[in-house]
Write an enzyme that holds these catalytic residues in place. Sequence first.
Site, PDB file in Angstrom:
ATOM      1  N   ASP A  73       1.069  -1.126  -0.061  1.00 15.02           N
ATOM      2  CA  ASP A  73       0.116   0.225   0.106  1.00 15.02           C
ATOM      3  C   ASP A  73       0.875   1.326   0.136  1.00 15.02           C
ATOM      4  O   ASP A  73       2.072   1.263   0.259  1.00 15.02           O
ATOM      5  CB  ASP A  73      -1.079   0.087   1.237  1.00 15.02           C
ATOM      6  CG  ASP A  73      -0.358   0.052   2.553  1.00 15.02           C
ATOM      7  OD1 ASP A  73       0.611  -0.343   2.586  1.00 15.02           O
ATOM      8  OD2 ASP A  73      -0.838   0.874   3.479  1.00 15.02           O
ATOM      9  N   GLU A 119       0.115  -0.716   5.710  1.00 19.89           N
ATOM     10  CA  GLU A 119       1.201  -0.110   6.670  1.00 19.89           C
ATOM     11  C   GLU A 119       1.001   1.276   6.831  1.00 19.89           C
ATOM     12  O   GLU A 119       1.229   1.916   7.982  1.00 19.89           O
ATOM     13  CB  GLU A 119       2.578  -0.460   5.937  1.00 19.89           C
ATOM     14  CG  GLU A 119       3.890  -0.155   6.771  1.00 19.89           C
ATOM     15  CD  GLU A 119       4.330   1.244   6.927  1.00 19.89           C
ATOM     16  OE1 GLU A 119       5.019   1.652   7.769  1.00 19.89           O
ATOM     17  OE2 GLU A 119       4.063   2.105   6.027  1.00 19.89           O
TER      18      GLU A 119
END
Lengths: 438, 438
Positions: free
Chosen positions: A75, A137
């Site tokens: 991500d 994250e």
Amino acid sequence: MKPLDALFEFLSIPSVSTDPARKEDVRRAALWLGGRLEALGFQVEVAETPGHPIVFAEKRVSDRAPTLLIYGHYDVQPPEPLELWETPPFVPTLKDGRIYARGASDDKGQLYAHVAAVEALGEALPVNVKFLVEGEEEIGSPHLPAYVWENRDRLRADAVLVSDGAMFAPHTPTLTYGLRGLVYLEVLLEGAARDLHSGVYGGAAPNPLQALAWMAARLKGEDHRVRIPGFYDRVRPVSQEEKALWPQVDEEAFKASVGLEALWGEEEYSLLERLWTRPTLDLNGAYGGFQGEGSKTVIPARAGFKFSMRLVPDQDPEEVAARAEDYLRSIAPLGIRVRVLRHGLGRPVLTDPQSLPMRLAAEALEEVWGRKPVYTREGGSIPIVAELVEALKAPVVLMGFGLNDDNLHAPNEKLDLVNFEKGIAASQAFLRRLSRLA
Amino acid sequence: MKPLDALFEFLSIPSVSTDPARKEDVRRAALWLGGRLEALGFQVEVAETPGHPIVFAEKRVSDRAPTLLIYGHYDVQPPEPLELWETPPFVPTLKDGRIYARGASDDKGQLYAHVAAVEALGEALPVNVKFLVEGEEEIGSPHLPAYVWENRDRLRADAVLVSDGAMFAPHTPTLTYGLRGLVYLEVLLEGAARDLHSGVYGGAAPNPLQALAWMAARLKGEDHRVRIPGFYDRVRPVSQEEKALWPQVDEEAFKASVGLEALWGEEEYSLLERLWTRPTLDLNGAYGGFQGEGSKTVIPARAGFKFSMRLVPDQDPEEVAARAEDYLRSIAPLGIRVRVLRHGLGRPVLTDPQSLPMRLAAEALEEVWGRKPVYTREGGSIPIVAELVEALKAPVVLMGFGLNDDNLHAPNEKLDLVNFEKGIAASQAFLRRLSRLA
């Protein structure tokens, strides 16, 4: 597949984990990565979570070979403000030896270097490799800790490799042995039931924006000390021996690199201490009232701000968050309703720079860069690393291929092509040495 | 033309003066009003300015008759936040006896009541009437003062009527003899040359959002006192005789009317003093960093806030603005570049509640509402009134038909239909009495 072509495909998927509208794009990035690893002979599972999926992949070469677990995230941060990008954030562009795209450095480029290393080694891969790649994250890894603890046996490894960081300076291979932890909170402030005319009501009506200012000024004083009671209680002092490991830093160059006229921070601490071993607090966003051009004479009904604290050993994020929440409620001005949201918590990490995997990593880096690595802590946080260390009881190696001027979390994020290529070579060199772990 | 039909046409033009994208709509509102007045026999001039046009119109009935100058404004506040409107802001809607639209109360509805009064009187109009209607009231009337001073002779009048205010309470005809002045500033704060990662740089990099909090907290202390040096120096004390004129106010009802849990302000002053005769400072907007859903760990390169000060006699806006600017520069934290923009300045107004025009206005209001008016000051500002009083040396009558719950500057602005209708009647009653000024 050529590493750069593959990386460009990966980077072109706008996997912005914080944006609900990008949910399908985030999934697409997970499936893309899973497909790539499958093509390289990995057994792949794209595991659902209440949020974004986790990609777990495993390639066994031998039951007797040691196992490396590689952690990364697919991500990325939101690309806003878009108007400041020189090339579109999700149209990867190679320019002047740099790969420009959101995620180029944080973390798709660094992560993919290891995938490419495994591909390059092919049948010569001497160790078992597991990938654990999350899609959350950038929003504080809300679901990975549970996954790690529930899948502890599958994840078991002799060492953990994390490439989600930066080299200390260009051409300076770097091993990181410490990360700050994180507590990210948002404070919502409410006054009247509706926006009020600041002429008609000014002087008597509570103003959530003024409350925002008062409260934020009380969170961190003008002496740059965090005012939350007990905030510094558990901060572990740093030894002279440890500081002797650190590289030299040129404060003027540091300031010039990002256009600073002055440094902030606690006067009695050096620049590296402020960045690595001291906890701190920063406002990350504020909003309320009229933000357009010109003027509007309003006392807004609502305002809010986001702030994050960076923690160091032995601060505990749960404890700090709870203390911050209590403090915020205690300093809420009369007539202002306060609500606090938690956006992410992560523990700080401190590992042994002399563990065997760290020593093997140092050899690998020296082989590729032709010089010994420097040892650093990092100011940033990778919340899951603390969980991995604790759940797997394995030594962790933090080996970053980015640079501090990569514009992480900012417009025009980039990764130098040379660092991507040397990253692939360094990962191969490390993997080759890892049989010595057995 | 039926007054309500005409007003709906007027309200449907989105004449948001602060929004550059609405420039043509603002002009359209000026031309619409000019056309209406022309149809009623006025000589009309739509005067260009560097900003939005000024509508001046004159109808002479006799050289011997006294002259009334009616001031109003055809521009409106921005409608944002749009999602909180129950009906679209520029689709005027009659619902439960109320006219909902941006500008219904501030000021198109109140202004149009006088146009409709002149129309209703027709040939029976006993006095000369001039209209002076600007399109920049909501942005601090930057061009009207020069126009007023340059056109002093054309504007000359025996009395000035201003309907851009509120009645003290429902069914309570009100004459206002004081207005607060205004200084509206915006503070732009800059730190690094680009957004920074709050982990990598947190603890050492200047944070413009933290600077915003510190500076705004220093502008107004938690004791609700403005901290700008000399701010209160010229504040004129208020006599007991004056306070005896004031209506009673129910603090609990005041709080309940807008959903306040507590009042803010200087403890030693009553609610009406805080709103009418004490100067104050309010933040009207703040922005910077990540404002989306979730989290982004950024130290923004820029942040800013808008704030306004309400002034009372004998504070001088130029002096207060200069002091504020000096103070802001003096409290700017190291490493933060500060720029201050002026968005509007206006002097406070205090007139004689016993002037002949005020006494005639009181009779007119009593005729329509069946009760004597109350005398009030207002917390809001109409910057041009001070200029008109000084340039024309004519007594001013402040006669408002709005209510404090009209949602001025907020979503769902409205004007009660009954107040629009009684406003028209009161204006006629006032115009009929004005021949006594001769």
